[in-house]
Design an enzyme around this catalytic site. Sequence first.
Site, PDB file in Angstrom:
ATOM      1  N   ARG A   1       7.953 -38.525   6.499  1.00 43.89           N
ATOM      2  CA  ARG A   1       8.558 -37.332   6.903  1.00 43.89           C
ATOM      3  C   ARG A   1       7.639 -36.446   7.517  1.00 43.89           C
ATOM      4  NH1 ARG A   1      12.717 -35.682   2.244  1.00 43.89           N
ATOM      5  NH2 ARG A   1      13.970 -37.589   2.860  1.00 43.89           N
TER       6      ARG A   1
ATOM      7  N   ALA B   1      17.284 -32.455 -13.604  1.00 41.81           N
ATOM      8  CA  ALA B   1      16.194 -32.424 -14.436  1.00 41.81           C
ATOM      9  C   ALA B   1      16.560 -31.876 -15.725  1.00 41.81           C
ATOM     10  CB  ALA B   1      14.780 -31.647 -13.798  1.00 41.81           C
TER      11      ALA B   1
ATOM     12  N   ARG C   1       5.809 -36.046  -0.299  1.00 40.27           N
ATOM     13  CA  ARG C   1       6.919 -37.044  -0.972  1.00 40.27           C
ATOM     14  C   ARG C   1       7.667 -37.974  -0.163  1.00 40.27           C
ATOM     15  NH1 ARG C   1      12.573 -36.141  -2.048  1.00 40.27           N
ATOM     16  NH2 ARG C   1      12.468 -34.525  -0.336  1.00 40.27           N
TER      17      ARG C   1
ATOM     18  N   GLU D   1      15.360 -45.204   3.923  1.00 37.68           N
ATOM     19  CA  GLU D   1      14.832 -43.934   4.547  1.00 37.68           C
ATOM     20  C   GLU D   1      13.582 -44.044   4.797  1.00 37.68           C
ATOM     21  OE1 GLU D   1      15.964 -40.332   1.984  1.00 37.68           O
ATOM     22  OE2 GLU D   1      18.070 -41.500   1.699  1.00 37.68           O
TER      23      GLU D   1
ATOM     24  N   HIS E   1      11.936 -31.222   6.242  1.00 31.74           N
ATOM     25  CA  HIS E   1      12.905 -32.062   6.532  1.00 31.74           C
ATOM     26  C   HIS E   1      12.880 -32.150   8.177  1.00 31.74           C
ATOM     27  CE1 HIS E   1      15.986 -35.000   6.772  1.00 31.74           C
ATOM     28  NE2 HIS E   1      15.924 -35.092   5.333  1.00 31.74           N
TER      29      HIS E   1
ATOM     30  N   LEU F   1      14.809 -37.123  -6.900  1.00 32.21           N
ATOM     31  CA  LEU F   1      15.781 -37.507  -8.108  1.00 32.21           C
ATOM     32  C   LEU F   1      15.398 -38.340  -8.999  1.00 32.21           C
ATOM     33  CD1 LEU F   1      18.979 -37.508  -5.636  1.00 32.21           C
ATOM     34  CD2 LEU F   1      18.290 -35.563  -7.084  1.00 32.21           C
TER      35      LEU F   1
ATOM     36  N   THR G   1      20.129 -29.792  -6.461  1.00 29.60           N
ATOM     37  CA  THR G   1      20.846 -31.221  -6.993  1.00 29.60           C
ATOM     38  C   THR G   1      22.012 -31.641  -6.346  1.00 29.60           C
ATOM     39  OG1 THR G   1      19.599 -31.174  -9.021  1.00 29.60           O
ATOM     40  CG2 THR G   1      21.404 -32.875  -8.894  1.00 29.60           C
TER      41      THR G   1
ATOM     42  N   SER H   1      20.091 -25.999 -14.773  1.00 33.02           N
ATOM     43  CA  SER H   1      21.178 -26.822 -14.834  1.00 33.02           C
ATOM     44  C   SER H   1      21.224 -27.839 -13.694  1.00 33.02           C
ATOM     45  CB  SER H   1      22.316 -26.135 -14.788  1.00 33.02           C
ATOM     46  OG  SER H   1      22.846 -25.278 -13.747  1.00 33.02           O
TER      47      SER H   1
ATOM     48  N   HIS I   1      12.140 -27.898   2.906  1.00 33.19           N
ATOM     49  CA  HIS I   1      13.107 -28.791   2.154  1.00 33.19           C
ATOM     50  C   HIS I   1      12.544 -29.138   0.767  1.00 33.19           C
ATOM     51  CE1 HIS I   1      15.944 -32.065   1.669  1.00 33.19           C
ATOM     52  NE2 HIS I   1      15.132 -32.694   1.260  1.00 33.19           N
TER      53      HIS I   1
ATOM     54  N   GLY J   1      20.171 -40.187  -1.400  1.00 35.59           N
ATOM     55  CA  GLY J   1      20.142 -40.859  -2.342  1.00 35.59           C
ATOM     56  C   GLY J   1      19.010 -40.749  -3.335  1.00 35.59           C
TER      57      GLY J   1
HETATM   58  P1  FAD Z   1      17.501 -28.019  -9.303  1.00 39.14           P
HETATM   59  O1  FAD Z   1      18.468 -28.869  -8.864  1.00 39.14           O
HETATM   60  O2  FAD Z   1      17.283 -27.114  -7.864  1.00 39.14           O
HETATM   61  O3  FAD Z   1      18.187 -27.037 -10.278  1.00 39.14           O
HETATM   62  C1  FAD Z   1      17.613 -25.586 -10.703  1.00 39.14           C
HETATM   63  C2  FAD Z   1      17.990 -24.867 -11.540  1.00 39.14           C
HETATM   64  O4  FAD Z   1      17.452 -23.917 -12.128  1.00 39.14           O
HETATM   65  C3  FAD Z   1      19.481 -24.247 -11.220  1.00 39.14           C
HETATM   66  O5  FAD Z   1      20.552 -24.364 -12.128  1.00 39.14           O
HETATM   67  C4  FAD Z   1      18.932 -22.764 -11.160  1.00 39.14           C
HETATM   68  O6  FAD Z   1      20.212 -21.846 -11.478  1.00 39.14           O
HETATM   69  C5  FAD Z   1      18.136 -22.579 -12.188  1.00 39.14           C
HETATM   70  N1  FAD Z   1      17.174 -21.385 -12.096  1.00 39.14           N
HETATM   71  C6  FAD Z   1      16.247 -21.386 -11.118  1.00 39.14           C
HETATM   72  N2  FAD Z   1      15.551 -20.023 -11.375  1.00 39.14           N
HETATM   73  C7  FAD Z   1      16.253 -19.659 -12.450  1.00 39.14           C
HETATM   74  C8  FAD Z   1      16.035 -18.387 -13.050  1.00 39.14           C
HETATM   75  N3  FAD Z   1      14.958 -17.262 -12.919  1.00 39.14           N
HETATM   76  N4  FAD Z   1      16.805 -18.061 -14.155  1.00 39.14           N
HETATM   77  C9  FAD Z   1      17.964 -18.949 -14.544  1.00 39.14           C
HETATM   78  N5  FAD Z   1      17.928 -20.138 -14.005  1.00 39.14           N
HETATM   79  C10 FAD Z   1      17.284 -20.489 -12.748  1.00 39.14           C
HETATM   80  N6  FAD Z   1      16.279 -35.787  -3.408  1.00 39.14           N
HETATM   81  C11 FAD Z   1      16.276 -36.917  -3.446  1.00 39.14           C
HETATM   82  O7  FAD Z   1      15.490 -37.633  -4.222  1.00 39.14           O
HETATM   83  N7  FAD Z   1      17.074 -37.610  -2.798  1.00 39.14           N
HETATM   84  C12 FAD Z   1      17.958 -36.770  -2.013  1.00 39.14           C
HETATM   85  O8  FAD Z   1      18.663 -37.624  -1.209  1.00 39.14           O
HETATM   86  C13 FAD Z   1      17.867 -35.555  -1.661  1.00 39.14           C
HETATM   87  N8  FAD Z   1      18.521 -34.785  -0.825  1.00 39.14           N
HETATM   88  C14 FAD Z   1      18.288 -33.333  -0.698  1.00 39.14           C
HETATM   89  C15 FAD Z   1      19.150 -32.593   0.111  1.00 39.14           C
HETATM   90  C16 FAD Z   1      19.199 -31.226  -0.116  1.00 39.14           C
HETATM   91  C17 FAD Z   1      20.108 -30.496   1.033  1.00 39.14           C
HETATM   92  C18 FAD Z   1      18.005 -30.750  -0.839  1.00 39.14           C
HETATM   93  C19 FAD Z   1      18.097 -29.112  -0.833  1.00 39.14           C
HETATM   94  C20 FAD Z   1      17.372 -31.543  -1.671  1.00 39.14           C
HETATM   95  C21 FAD Z   1      17.574 -32.987  -1.332  1.00 39.14           C
HETATM   96  N9  FAD Z   1      16.616 -33.610  -2.363  1.00 39.14           N
HETATM   97  C22 FAD Z   1      16.754 -35.088  -2.419  1.00 39.14           C
HETATM   98  C23 FAD Z   1      15.766 -32.817  -3.384  1.00 39.14           C
HETATM   99  C24 FAD Z   1      16.449 -32.955  -4.784  1.00 39.14           C
HETATM  100  O9  FAD Z   1      17.726 -32.634  -4.631  1.00 39.14           O
HETATM  101  C25 FAD Z   1      15.927 -31.574  -5.619  1.00 39.14           C
HETATM  102  O10 FAD Z   1      14.434 -31.835  -5.877  1.00 39.14           O
HETATM  103  C26 FAD Z   1      16.348 -32.009  -7.085  1.00 39.14           C
HETATM  104  O11 FAD Z   1      17.789 -31.739  -7.068  1.00 39.14           O
HETATM  105  C27 FAD Z   1      15.957 -30.749  -7.836  1.00 39.14           C
HETATM  106  O12 FAD Z   1      16.470 -30.819  -9.215  1.00 39.14           O
HETATM  107  P2  FAD Z   1      15.934 -29.702 -10.382  1.00 39.14           P
HETATM  108  O13 FAD Z   1      16.698 -30.128 -11.384  1.00 39.14           O
HETATM  109  O14 FAD Z   1      14.573 -29.890 -10.523  1.00 39.14           O
HETATM  110  O15 FAD Z   1      16.355 -28.402  -9.747  1.00 39.14           O
HETATM  111  C1  SIN Z   2      17.760 -37.044   2.667  1.00 40.18           C
HETATM  112  O1  SIN Z   2      18.919 -37.389   2.582  1.00 40.18           O
HETATM  113  O2  SIN Z   2      17.185 -37.248   4.194  1.00 40.18           O
HETATM  114  C2  SIN Z   2      17.235 -36.286   1.863  1.00 40.18           C
HETATM  115  C3  SIN Z   2      16.415 -37.041   0.982  1.00 40.18           C
HETATM  116  C4  SIN Z   2      15.192 -36.486   0.199  1.00 40.18           C
HETATM  117  O3  SIN Z   2      15.043 -35.171   0.593  1.00 40.18           O
HETATM  118  O4  SIN Z   2      14.712 -37.093  -0.507  1.00 40.18           O
END
Ligand code: FAD
Ligand code: SIN
Length: 532
Positions: free
Chosen positions: A291, A14, A387, A116, A244, A393, A45, A11, A352, A51
């Site tokens: 990075r 993606a 990356r 960035e 990171h 995002l 997320t 959730s 990260h 951003g």
């Molecule tokens: P997620 O948002 O991680 O969601 C994964 C989902 O899968 C969750 O709901 C989880 O519960 C579910 N799930 C996993 N395993 C299971 C299972 N076995 N059973 C059921 N559910 C499961 N990216 C950027 O582009 N810009 C940024 O500024 C940025 N800042 C970041 C800062 C931090 C601190 C972090 C940690 C990451 C950052 N990133 C950033 C990276 C970015 O946030 C992630 O790559 C992105 O949000 C991943 O989205 P996703 O939907 O793929 O997975």
């Molecule tokens: C950050 O805000 O520095 C994280 C950005 C990212 O992981 O893409």
Amino acid sequence: MIQTDFLVIGSGIAGLTYAVKMAQHNPDATITVLTKASTESETNTKYAQGGIAVVNNASDTFEAHIADTLIAGDGLCNPETVNIVVTEGPAAVNDIIDWGTNFDKSDDGDYLRGKEGGHSESRILHYKDITGYEIERALLAKAATLTNIIFLNHYFVIDIITQHHLGYLITKATRDTECYGVYALNMRSGKVEKLLSRMTLLASGGAGQVYRSTTNPTIATGDGIAMVYRAKGRVENMEFMQFHPTALFEVGVSPSFLITEAVRGDGGILRNVKGEAFMERYDSRKDLAPRDIVARAIDNEMKISGTDHVFLDCSHMDRERFLEHFPNIYDKCRSKGIDPFKDYIPVAPAAHYTCGGVKVDNYGRTSIDRLYACGECSSTGLHGANRLASNSLLEAIVFANRCYLDTLSRYERYNIRTDIPDWNAEGTTEPKEMILITQSRKELQAIMSDYVGIVRNNIRLERASRRIDLLHEETEALFDKTIISPQLGELRNLITCAYLVVKGAQLRRESRGLNYNTDYPHHSPRVENIIL
Ligand code: FAD
Ligand code: SIN
């Protein structure tokens, strides 16, 4: 047994983007979104700070964003994928804005754009320093208006269901493996349920938790990647785990709090423990180099001084602007007794982002039919060996859209398969000692941090490999006789992901992007993806 037209595992940005698109287009279909956390919002997320990188003003160009992405990826990006993500990015961002996401604007109504590492332009749309929180809020609110999206939280997906569960032999050479849904542990009832679908989307996020020090929340255990590998699907380039450069340094605190790269984009300067600004000794782009370069430079400075952190100096930055742009970071620092305008902020690199993952094509199709993957669990070819900041995002929403479009063109040929056996728990009993699981997780994280970190070599990789083999053996034995729990499932998945990182690093006999091996300090002339 639960039957649904479309099953979404995860959730985060993606999974929700795909679910919303599908639900809007197909009001009669059911879309079931599974998440293992007790609330849908607990995702990577939610913690995104800096951003979303996107070309959205006249002074920027697609060519520039493409070039920056390719340079950061150190020769391993798929140029076609880069072109797709960058050029389809603006429309995908407009979708999430239409669904209610706010990004900061100036008084004249134009978006404010951050910068960035590795970006030649200011092109990062953000909402203060809590962009991910805002996106997750808006997408969940949008999903709540669509009655055909069903959320099931506290469901831990254990495995994807394929012909293997019908008694057929599936090997990595099998060409027609199909996904019929998943087995998931309903953490409220303690029962393993079958959830069957016409099409399944894996959006289960990354695997930062294989390391001791990580910015990723505890959910980031690489479950989806491990499931696909177990089902004999293809996974690639797992050796490229991104660290990171600037997580807040606090002894024994996990996950680590991130200090966004946007702070350096606004003028923050890295200093070693002697107070020297050191980045100019490593790269002409100084604190805003990509990075991998900044994290390696910090690692080197820490080794030279024998310390476990360096500093981020924000003392010269404009107070008003800092407070407006980074209120969350300011509050966090103050809660730790650090005044960013007087004190240097102690920082250290932390795991990260998982650049590799489930191998997909340009429509998010995995090597297993009826199974798509997008977001951090997938490997699209966008990131290559490293990356570019804030590209993930963007990748997630562009590929969620592509998975959605491809699903629409294909799902009608598939029916839900119902002759699936129940989960077989024969011969298993309640776990007697949780310590067997919790201690192994800690051991694994220590092995990965100490032997498979920012700088690698062959001896350390070999040591890590032997130790991971032992943990694998012990954990599989435990799995065979113990009733499944999320802790045990996550441990298995972490061990699989760690194995994939180490194996990839051993097979890659070169240094490229995030995989720096002192035994092979240069690029190999052959540019290749490592597919396992
Ligand atoms: P997620 O948002 O991680 O969601 C994964 C989902 O899968 C969750 O709901 C989880 O519960 C579910 N799930 C996993 N395993 C299971 C299972 N076995 N059973 C059921 N559910 C499961 N990216 C950027 O582009 N810009 C940024 O500024 C940025 N800042 C970041 C800062 C931090 C601190 C972090 C940690 C990451 C950052 N990133 C950033 C990276 C970015 O946030 C992630 O790559 C992105 O949000 C991943 O989205 P996703 O939907 O793929 O997975
Ligand atoms: C950050 O805000 O520095 C994280 C950005 C990212 O992981 O893409």
